[in-house]
Design a protein around this motif. Structure first.
Motif, mmCIF file in Angstrom:
data_model
loop_
_atom_site.group_PDB
_atom_site.id
_atom_site.type_symbol
_atom_site.label_atom_id
_atom_site.label_comp_id
_atom_site.label_asym_id
_atom_site.label_seq_id
_atom_site.Cartn_x
_atom_site.Cartn_y
_atom_site.Cartn_z
ATOM 1 N N LYS A 161 0.389 5.830 -10.096
ATOM 2 C CA LYS A 161 0.123 4.931 -8.958
ATOM 3 C C LYS A 161 -0.951 5.501 -8.046
ATOM 4 C CE LYS A 161 4.964 3.515 -8.685
ATOM 5 N NZ LYS A 161 6.179 3.729 -7.864
ATOM 6 N N LEU A 162 -2.190 5.417 -8.480
ATOM 7 C CA LEU A 162 -3.286 5.960 -7.663
ATOM 8 C C LEU A 162 -3.489 5.144 -6.398
ATOM 9 C CD1 LEU A 162 -6.142 6.758 -10.217
ATOM 10 C CD2 LEU A 162 -4.261 8.201 -9.474
ATOM 11 N N SER A 163 -3.229 3.830 -6.509
ATOM 12 C CA SER A 163 -3.579 2.915 -5.411
ATOM 13 C C SER A 163 -2.954 3.334 -4.078
ATOM 14 C CB SER A 163 -3.175 1.496 -5.785
ATOM 15 O OG SER A 163 -1.907 1.512 -6.423
ATOM 16 N N LYS A 164 -1.765 3.896 -4.146
ATOM 17 C CA LYS A 164 -1.121 4.230 -2.869
ATOM 18 C C LYS A 164 -1.786 5.427 -2.172
ATOM 19 C CE LYS A 164 2.801 7.273 -3.749
ATOM 20 N NZ LYS A 164 4.149 7.462 -4.258
ATOM 21 N N TYR A 165 -2.665 6.130 -2.867
ATOM 22 C CA TYR A 165 -3.366 7.275 -2.263
ATOM 23 C C TYR A 165 -4.789 6.938 -1.811
ATOM 24 C CZ TYR A 165 0.457 10.112 -4.001
ATOM 25 O OH TYR A 165 1.698 10.642 -4.228
ATOM 26 N N GLN A 166 -5.184 5.708 -2.061
ATOM 27 C CA GLN A 166 -6.587 5.356 -1.809
ATOM 28 C C GLN A 166 -7.008 5.563 -0.345
ATOM 29 O OE1 GLN A 166 -7.790 1.699 -3.560
ATOM 30 N NE2 GLN A 166 -9.904 1.928 -2.897
ATOM 31 N N ASP A 167 -6.239 5.046 0.583
ATOM 32 C CA ASP A 167 -6.614 5.159 2.000
ATOM 33 C C ASP A 167 -6.645 6.627 2.436
ATOM 34 O OD1 ASP A 167 -6.789 2.475 2.045
ATOM 35 O OD2 ASP A 167 -4.840 2.135 3.027
ATOM 36 N N TRP A 168 -5.640 7.373 1.965
ATOM 37 C CA TRP A 168 -5.611 8.800 2.296
ATOM 38 C C TRP A 168 -6.883 9.492 1.789
ATOM 39 C CZ3 TRP A 168 -5.648 12.309 -1.798
ATOM 40 C CH2 TRP A 168 -5.703 13.656 -1.393
ATOM 41 N N LEU A 169 -7.273 9.193 0.534
ATOM 42 C CA LEU A 169 -8.427 9.882 -0.064
ATOM 43 C C LEU A 169 -9.725 9.542 0.682
ATOM 44 C CD1 LEU A 169 -9.516 11.781 -2.227
ATOM 45 C CD2 LEU A 169 -9.732 9.827 -3.776
ATOM 46 N N VAL A 170 -9.902 8.287 1.024
ATOM 47 C CA VAL A 170 -11.112 7.880 1.742
ATOM 48 C C VAL A 170 -11.191 8.623 3.075
ATOM 49 C CG1 VAL A 170 -12.242 5.947 2.927
ATOM 50 C CG2 VAL A 170 -11.277 5.625 0.624
ATOM 51 N N LYS A 171 -10.056 8.696 3.751
ATOM 52 C CA LYS A 171 -10.011 9.392 5.038
ATOM 53 C C LYS A 171 -10.336 10.884 4.833
ATOM 54 C CE LYS A 171 -6.961 9.652 9.095
ATOM 55 N NZ LYS A 171 -6.209 10.919 9.143
ATOM 56 N N TYR A 172 -9.743 11.457 3.790
ATOM 57 C CA TYR A 172 -9.971 12.877 3.507
ATOM 58 C C TYR A 172 -11.458 13.158 3.272
ATOM 59 C CZ TYR A 172 -9.509 17.579 1.723
ATOM 60 O OH TYR A 172 -9.641 18.936 1.572
ATOM 61 N N ILE A 173 -12.080 12.314 2.452
ATOM 62 C CA ILE A 173 -13.508 12.534 2.132
ATOM 63 C C ILE A 173 -14.361 12.381 3.399
ATOM 64 C CG2 ILE A 173 -15.483 11.628 0.809
ATOM 65 C CD1 ILE A 173 -13.442 10.896 -1.414
ATOM 66 N N ASN A 174 -14.003 11.400 4.211
ATOM 67 C CA ASN A 174 -14.757 11.205 5.454
ATOM 68 C C ASN A 174 -14.596 12.377 6.419
ATOM 69 O OD1 ASN A 174 -16.212 8.780 5.158
ATOM 70 N ND2 ASN A 174 -14.301 7.630 5.304
ATOM 71 N N GLU A 175 -13.418 12.977 6.416
ATOM 72 C CA GLU A 175 -13.179 14.087 7.347
ATOM 73 C C GLU A 175 -13.631 15.436 6.792
ATOM 74 O OE1 GLU A 175 -9.018 13.740 8.226
ATOM 75 O OE2 GLU A 175 -9.342 12.080 9.642
#
Ligand SMILES: [Zn+2]
Length: 516
Positions: A161-175
């Motif tokens: 279930k990658l989809s549930k980590y999508q928002d976290w990952l985008v935030k991580y990359i941005n930070e």
């Protein structure tokens, strides 16, 4: 003590290594050597990716079992790394028991955490690329990557279930702007993540593919080869086996990978780690490709334009190849490979610049001082200050460019000093000083050149290690180069007067381009 953990991607063993692999290994090796020179505790991991359909197929074509086949392919790459002075600390093969156990433990853990679900999958599949393609990406029934015909397949598989980590990952990359380098690849991944992330199929039915790691909770499946392969970065440093080692080196400081596999390393891998409760690597750095010919094509077996590294090393030597690969391209971008460009680098930068500086200086020490470095006499000249200033600035420049994996930029800074020293010889004209009887000035000039050579030798040692070792011996250093530290470049005057030099054969003989 500061630690540094660097990895290459593990190379897929369906074919022999080419100069693209050499380039990746050489850059990781140079980085590892630079950090060792800084006095850090370094772990450099490389290895081979040995499961999956392409290996099974290549083995069948060679009339071997997959294991026999991978054994036969690993041998030449180990020889190649030895020839190229690749100083890895461990070499992991995904067929190693220590790796298989960790992959199975990671799978079981994520299964227990409810990260996987079983589902029927129907889609268009390319056996050569081992990938499914959604209907909307297709133009007819051919693979968008390799243009081979696709098959429609329906099968039951396990999904992550990658989809549930999508928002976290985008935030991580941005930070964390340092997480994906260079910035062009970071933008590429952020753009990919602006679309809904599909769940990842992490299994393959055994009916279709036997050659993989068995999935502990599902007897009909083996692990998807990428899930298996990515785990090498933690299994290789003792995850779940050697707690002390793992805690010391993880997280990785940099994963060096090709730009074609950035998505696996900057999307799937961080999510696998996050779901497993493991810290993320600090940086994933994607390099470009070596393109060949006037049409700047990618090297490939089917195009018949693959450059054989053994042949090049045989012809020109290992360090000239290392130097070319590191100097010719801005790391991260694509580079243009040609043998003529390699020969030109060898003749210009190596034979003319560094080779001549070494030979001329040692010849003068022999001629004027019977082979012993003279004592400085304390004369003053503005050009001495220029030379010393450039040498004093060098360590700082190297640190700044190496932090960005800018190998070409680092070499350019070192060559600035080399070229300055060659110019210093022209301007000071020691032969004239000798004729005019200006003995004090002569000994200062020669001492400054010997000292510059000492500093240059340390500076180039991560890049052309075998040649640096020889240079170190020729300039008369008694202690081994492996004991030298980066900080030894910072002090001027560490060469002891009376040091006995040991001039040898020229390190970089010119290649006669007319003879061919
Ligand atoms: Zn394909």
């Amino acid at each position: 003590m500061k630690k540094f953990y660097v990895t290459t991607a593990i190379y897929y063993v369906n074919a022999k290594p080419h100069i693209g692999h050499c380039s990746e290994s050489v850059s990781a090796d140079t980085l590892a050597r630079y950090h060792r020179l800084k006095g850090e505790e370094v772990f450099f991991l490389t290895g081979t990716d040995e499961h999956g359909q392409k290996v099974a197929k290549a083995a069948a074509e060679a009339g071997k079992s997959p294991k026999e086949f991978t054994d036969s392919v690993v041998k030449p790459s180990l020889e190649l790394w030895k020839l190229l002075s690749i100083s890895y600390d461990d070499f992991i093969r995904t067929t190693d028991e220590r790796h298989i156990e960790v992959v199975q433990a990671v799978l079981t853990d994520l299964y227990n955490k409810g990260e996987f679900y079983e589902s029927e999958y129907k889609g268009w599949y390319c056996g050569s690329c081992e990938a499914f393609y959604p209907k909307n990406q297709l133009d007819g029934n051919t693979c968008p990557e390799c243009k081979r015909p696709l098959e429609e397949i329906a099968e039951t598989n396990w999904f992550f279930k990658l989809s549930k980590y999508q928002d976290w990952l985008v935030k991580y990359i941005n930070e964390h702007p340092e997480f994906i380098k260079p910035v062009s690849r970071r933008n590429e991944i952020l753009s990919f993540l602006s679309q809904p992330l599909q769940d990842l199929c992490i299994s393959r039915p055994r009916s279709r593919l036997e050659w993989g790691i068995p999935i502990p909770f599902s007897k009909d499946h083996v692990a998807y080869v990428w899930f298996d392969a990515l785990v090498n970065y933690i299994s290789g440093i003792g995850y779940l086996k050697d707690k002390q080692k793992f805690n010391k080196f993880w997280p990785a400081d940099v994963h060096i990978v090709g730009k074609d596999i950035i998505r696996f390393h900057a999307v799937y891998w961080p999510i696998m780690l996050r779901a497993s409760g493991i810290e993320l690597p600090k940086t994933v750095f994607a390099h470009g490709f070596w393109l060949i010919g006037k049409d700047a094509e990618k090297m490939s077996k089917s195009k018949g334009n693959v450059v054989d590294p053994f042949e090049l090393i045989n012809k020109y030597g290992s360090d000239p190849l290392r130097y070319f690969l590191l100097r010719e391209v801005t790391y991260g971008l694509d580079g243009a490979y040609s043998e003529a460009a390699l020969v030109s680098r060898l003749n210009t930068d190596l034979a003319n610049d560094i080779g001549n500086l070494l030979n001329r200086t040692l010849t003068m020490i022999e001629k004027y001082y019977g082979g012993k470095v003279p004592s400085p006499a304390g004369t003053k000249d503005a050009v001495d200050d220029e030379l010393k200033a450039l040498s004093k600035d060098l360590p700082g420049k190297i640190d700044a460019s190496m932090a960005e994996l800018d190998f070409a930029g680092t070499l350019a800074s070192i060559w600035e000093l080399i070229n300055k020293a060659n110019k210093y010889i022209e301007v000071q004209a020691p032969w004239t000083l000798d004729k005019q009887g200006k003995k004090d000035r002569l000994s200062d000039v020669i001492y400054n050149l010997a000292e510059t050579l000492r500093i240059v030798t340390i500076a180039v040692s991560p890049f052309i290690p075998a040649s640096a070792e020889k240079m170190w011996g020729q300039i008369g250093m008694a202690a081994p180069l492996s004991g030298a530290r980066f900080s030894d470049m910072e002090g001027w005057g560490l060469t002891k007067p009376d040091t006995e030099i040991r001039k040898g054969a020229p390190l970089f003989p010119r290649i006669d381009t007319k003879a061919k």
